[in-house]
Design a protein around this motif. Structure first.
Motif, PDB file in Angstrom:
ATOM      1  N   ASN A 106      57.834  40.591  36.178  1.00 25.02           N
ATOM      2  CA  ASN A 106      57.960  38.960  36.244  1.00 25.02           C
ATOM      3  C   ASN A 106      56.686  38.468  35.661  1.00 25.02           C
ATOM      4  O   ASN A 106      55.688  38.980  35.792  1.00 25.02           O
ATOM      5  CB  ASN A 106      58.342  38.527  37.635  1.00 25.02           C
ATOM      6  CG  ASN A 106      59.849  38.695  38.136  1.00 25.02           C
ATOM      7  OD1 ASN A 106      60.530  38.511  37.348  1.00 25.02           O
ATOM      8  ND2 ASN A 106      59.921  39.408  39.250  1.00 25.02           N
ATOM      9  N   PRO A 107      56.855  37.608  34.813  1.00 29.46           N
ATOM     10  CA  PRO A 107      55.438  36.978  34.286  1.00 29.46           C
ATOM     11  C   PRO A 107      54.631  35.972  35.325  1.00 29.46           C
ATOM     12  O   PRO A 107      55.435  35.658  36.354  1.00 29.46           O
ATOM     13  CB  PRO A 107      56.159  35.833  33.236  1.00 29.46           C
ATOM     14  CG  PRO A 107      57.508  35.615  33.653  1.00 29.46           C
ATOM     15  CD  PRO A 107      57.932  36.858  34.129  1.00 29.46           C
ATOM     16  N   VAL A 108      53.480  36.182  35.216  1.00 30.10           N
ATOM     17  CA  VAL A 108      52.709  35.452  36.320  1.00 30.10           C
ATOM     18  C   VAL A 108      51.911  34.287  35.537  1.00 30.10           C
ATOM     19  O   VAL A 108      51.185  34.528  34.444  1.00 30.10           O
ATOM     20  CB  VAL A 108      51.690  36.316  37.086  1.00 30.10           C
ATOM     21  CG1 VAL A 108      50.785  35.486  37.765  1.00 30.10           C
ATOM     22  CG2 VAL A 108      52.453  37.542  37.527  1.00 30.10           C
ATOM     23  N   ARG A 133      38.849  36.437  31.886  1.00 36.42           N
ATOM     24  CA  ARG A 133      38.330  37.521  32.309  1.00 36.42           C
ATOM     25  C   ARG A 133      38.199  37.695  33.488  1.00 36.42           C
ATOM     26  O   ARG A 133      38.259  39.132  33.839  1.00 36.42           O
ATOM     27  CB  ARG A 133      36.773  37.480  31.752  1.00 36.42           C
ATOM     28  CG  ARG A 133      36.680  37.203  30.272  1.00 36.42           C
ATOM     29  CD  ARG A 133      35.030  37.108  29.575  1.00 36.42           C
ATOM     30  NE  ARG A 133      34.418  36.148  30.165  1.00 36.42           N
ATOM     31  CZ  ARG A 133      33.977  34.865  29.811  1.00 36.42           C
ATOM     32  NH1 ARG A 133      34.768  34.693  28.595  1.00 36.42           N
ATOM     33  NH2 ARG A 133      33.150  33.952  30.409  1.00 36.42           N
ATOM     34  N   GLN A 134      37.970  37.085  34.593  1.00 38.97           N
ATOM     35  CA  GLN A 134      37.927  37.562  36.066  1.00 38.97           C
ATOM     36  C   GLN A 134      39.383  38.086  36.341  1.00 38.97           C
ATOM     37  O   GLN A 134      39.328  39.192  37.104  1.00 38.97           O
ATOM     38  CB  GLN A 134      37.727  36.329  36.765  1.00 38.97           C
ATOM     39  CG  GLN A 134      36.181  35.832  36.430  1.00 38.97           C
ATOM     40  CD  GLN A 134      35.081  36.957  36.889  1.00 38.97           C
ATOM     41  OE1 GLN A 134      35.224  37.444  37.772  1.00 38.97           O
ATOM     42  NE2 GLN A 134      34.196  37.068  35.788  1.00 38.97           N
ATOM     43  N   ALA A 135      40.470  37.491  35.918  1.00 39.13           N
ATOM     44  CA  ALA A 135      41.808  37.962  36.055  1.00 39.13           C
ATOM     45  C   ALA A 135      42.041  39.184  35.776  1.00 39.13           C
ATOM     46  O   ALA A 135      42.455  40.055  36.360  1.00 39.13           O
ATOM     47  CB  ALA A 135      42.939  36.935  35.712  1.00 39.13           C
ATOM     48  N   GLY A 139      42.907  43.239  37.298  1.00 37.04           N
ATOM     49  CA  GLY A 139      44.095  43.972  37.004  1.00 37.04           C
ATOM     50  C   GLY A 139      45.354  43.070  37.109  1.00 37.04           C
ATOM     51  O   GLY A 139      46.339  43.589  37.224  1.00 37.04           O
ATOM     52  N   LEU A 140      45.031  41.855  36.825  1.00 41.39           N
ATOM     53  CA  LEU A 140      45.994  40.783  36.950  1.00 41.39           C
ATOM     54  C   LEU A 140      46.461  40.501  35.554  1.00 41.39           C
ATOM     55  O   LEU A 140      45.744  39.685  34.607  1.00 41.39           O
ATOM     56  CB  LEU A 140      45.730  39.382  37.541  1.00 41.39           C
ATOM     57  CG  LEU A 140      46.912  38.352  37.844  1.00 41.39           C
ATOM     58  CD1 LEU A 140      48.074  39.185  38.669  1.00 41.39           C
ATOM     59  CD2 LEU A 140      46.279  37.243  38.694  1.00 41.39           C
ATOM     60  N   ARG A 141      47.725  40.515  35.118  1.00 43.23           N
ATOM     61  CA  ARG A 141      48.166  40.041  33.591  1.00 43.23           C
ATOM     62  C   ARG A 141      48.783  38.663  33.781  1.00 43.23           C
ATOM     63  O   ARG A 141      49.758  38.872  34.426  1.00 43.23           O
ATOM     64  CB  ARG A 141      49.181  41.259  33.112  1.00 43.23           C
ATOM     65  CG  ARG A 141      48.426  42.834  33.101  1.00 43.23           C
ATOM     66  CD  ARG A 141      49.258  43.652  32.387  1.00 43.23           C
ATOM     67  NE  ARG A 141      50.572  43.725  32.997  1.00 43.23           N
ATOM     68  CZ  ARG A 141      50.927  44.632  33.748  1.00 43.23           C
ATOM     69  NH1 ARG A 141      49.820  45.084  34.125  1.00 43.23           N
ATOM     70  NH2 ARG A 141      52.076  44.700  34.359  1.00 43.23           N
ATOM     71  N   VAL A 142      48.411  37.916  33.037  1.00 42.35           N
ATOM     72  CA  VAL A 142      48.846  36.502  33.287  1.00 42.35           C
ATOM     73  C   VAL A 142      49.514  36.098  31.863  1.00 42.35           C
ATOM     74  O   VAL A 142      48.841  36.342  30.909  1.00 42.35           O
ATOM     75  CB  VAL A 142      47.835  35.676  33.994  1.00 42.35           C
ATOM     76  CG1 VAL A 142      47.760  35.809  34.953  1.00 42.35           C
ATOM     77  CG2 VAL A 142      46.669  35.358  32.907  1.00 42.35           C
ATOM     78  N   VAL A 143      50.540  35.283  31.872  1.00 44.80           N
ATOM     79  CA  VAL A 143      51.006  34.829  30.606  1.00 44.80           C
ATOM     80  C   VAL A 143      50.283  33.555  30.149  1.00 44.80           C
ATOM     81  O   VAL A 143      49.916  33.219  28.934  1.00 44.80           O
ATOM     82  CB  VAL A 143      52.403  34.297  30.446  1.00 44.80           C
ATOM     83  CG1 VAL A 143      53.454  35.542  30.888  1.00 44.80           C
ATOM     84  CG2 VAL A 143      52.925  33.424  31.805  1.00 44.80           C
TER      85      VAL A 143
END
Length: 378
Positions: A106-108, A133-135, A139-143
């Motif tokens: 699911n997209p975040v 950069r921090q996300a 390890g967080l992939r965000v749209v």
């Protein structure tokens, strides 16, 4: 099956007709709270659902860590947009670690709230790039990353635009820690993005054992408002409620700049102590609430000063409140050369180390509070 479920429900005690939470009368900030007088009503609904029904007001409730992880795990089996709300003033303290592995494909959408607390003239493009950069480092992939202040109505149109762009015809799960402004943003979504009105009954929100509230949207989908998770590593979760007013800023921060030689100490009330142990003469910029007094002294006198004046000259908290807070733990931090660095203290703010000569600092904070170094935010 219906009889079995009914027996199971009876064994657990009464539950809210709106969200399915077990009803209780003891703790207002926990799921299922209902005033004793309201137990005589039929059907019985918790205070949270009552406020949603009558005032279009969603209030945050806390969920323990295991239950929250179970809730997150259920999202992975849905086709949804996940909106993760974080507090920019407490970024590392409010980011949900490991979120990616729970939400599946699911997209975040990362919504960064409370930008109104940044000093005037802040470059928001740089802040957004920093957040990205921090996300990524977590390890967080965000749209996308959206900066906003739900309280001050700053950037909210960008939140709506991002929802339109990435949601499609899916449900929206809103997740976040406590005190990140999630309920304020949810209330804005209810007003601007839902057909909810004051006449709807709580039964319009299907009950669930996850203690989540489903808010209907115009197209037949839902915003699922999940309870806020409590991270005990945040100073704001440790201090008595009376101290929060001094700890949490409610207007743009005015940075405090201190020129320090090695061998000097800063006390922030009696909550946190900052020692400059070794290095060249440097300036340090404090990004903390203006309601928190800062006292400077020599390192050689720091122990004596604290012993004599904690809870009095060094306050808040006062002596009685200080007894409720865990004892200090020392954190020794090496500031690297050539990199502008923040010393981040979760729930308090951060101290920017200016200059590129490197330094050794020590931070004393209540045991369990997250203390770390990071790339400078500003």
């Amino acid at each position: 099956m219906k009889t079995e479920n009914k027996q199971r429900d009876q064994s657990k005690g009464p539950s809210c007709a709106g969200c399915g939470a077990a009803l209780q009368t003891a703790e207002k900030d926990k799921p299922g709270f209902v005033p004793e007088a309201a137990l005589k009503r039929e059907p019985v609904i918790c205070q949270r659902c009552f406020r949603i029904k009558n005032y279009n007001e969603a209030s945050t409730v806390a969920l323990d860590h295991d239950e929250f992880l179970r809730l997150l795990g259920s999202i992975g089996g849905t086709d949804s947009l996940v909106v993760h709300i974080v507090d920019l003033f407490d970024f590392e303290g409010s980011l949900i670690s490991g979120l990616q592995r729970f939400v599946g494909g699911n997209p975040v959408l990362l919504v960064v709230n409370k930008i109104d607390l940044l000093p005037k003239g802040t470059n928001y493009n740089r802040i957004r790039n920093w957040v990205q950069r921090q996300a990524k480092s977590q390890g967080l992939r965000v749209v996308d990353v959206v900066l906003c202040s739900a309280k001050r109505n700053m950037g909210f149109e960008h939140v709506i635009d991002a929802l339109e762009q990435f949601r499609g015809r899916r449900d929206v799960y809103v997740v976040g820690a406590t005190n990140v402004g999630k309920s304020t943003l949810i209330n804005r979504l209810i007003r601007d993005y839902s057909d909810l009105d004051r006449e709807l009954t709580v039964s319009r929100y299907p009950g669930t054992t996850l203690d989540a509230v489903r808010i209907p949207l115009d197209d037949g989908n839902f915003i699922i408002d999940t309870p806020g998770i409590v991270y005990p590593s945040r100073l704001t979760e440790m201090v008595p409620r009376e101290v929060l007013q001094a700890l949490l800023p409610d207007k743009p921060i005015k940075p405090f700049v201190y020129q320090l030689n090695p061998g000097q100490t800063l006390f922030m009330g009696s909550l946190v102590r900052f020692d400059y142990v070794d290095g060249e003469r440097l300036s340090f910029t404090l990004y903390v609430s203006g309601g928190l007094p800062v006292h400077r002294t020599k390192l050689e006198r720091a122990d004596e000063l604290y012993a004599e004046h904690k809870g009095v000259l060094l306050s808040p908290p006062n002596a009685e409140q200080l007894a409720e807070i865990p004892a200090w733990t020392r954190h020794s931090l090496r500031i690297p050369r050539g990199i502008k660095t923040d010393v981040f203290i979760s729930g308090l703010g951060w101290i920017q180390v200016n200059g590129d000569s490197g330094a050794l600092v020590e931070v004393y904070a209540p045991k369990g509070v997250k203390v770390l170094t990071r790339e400078a935010l500003i």
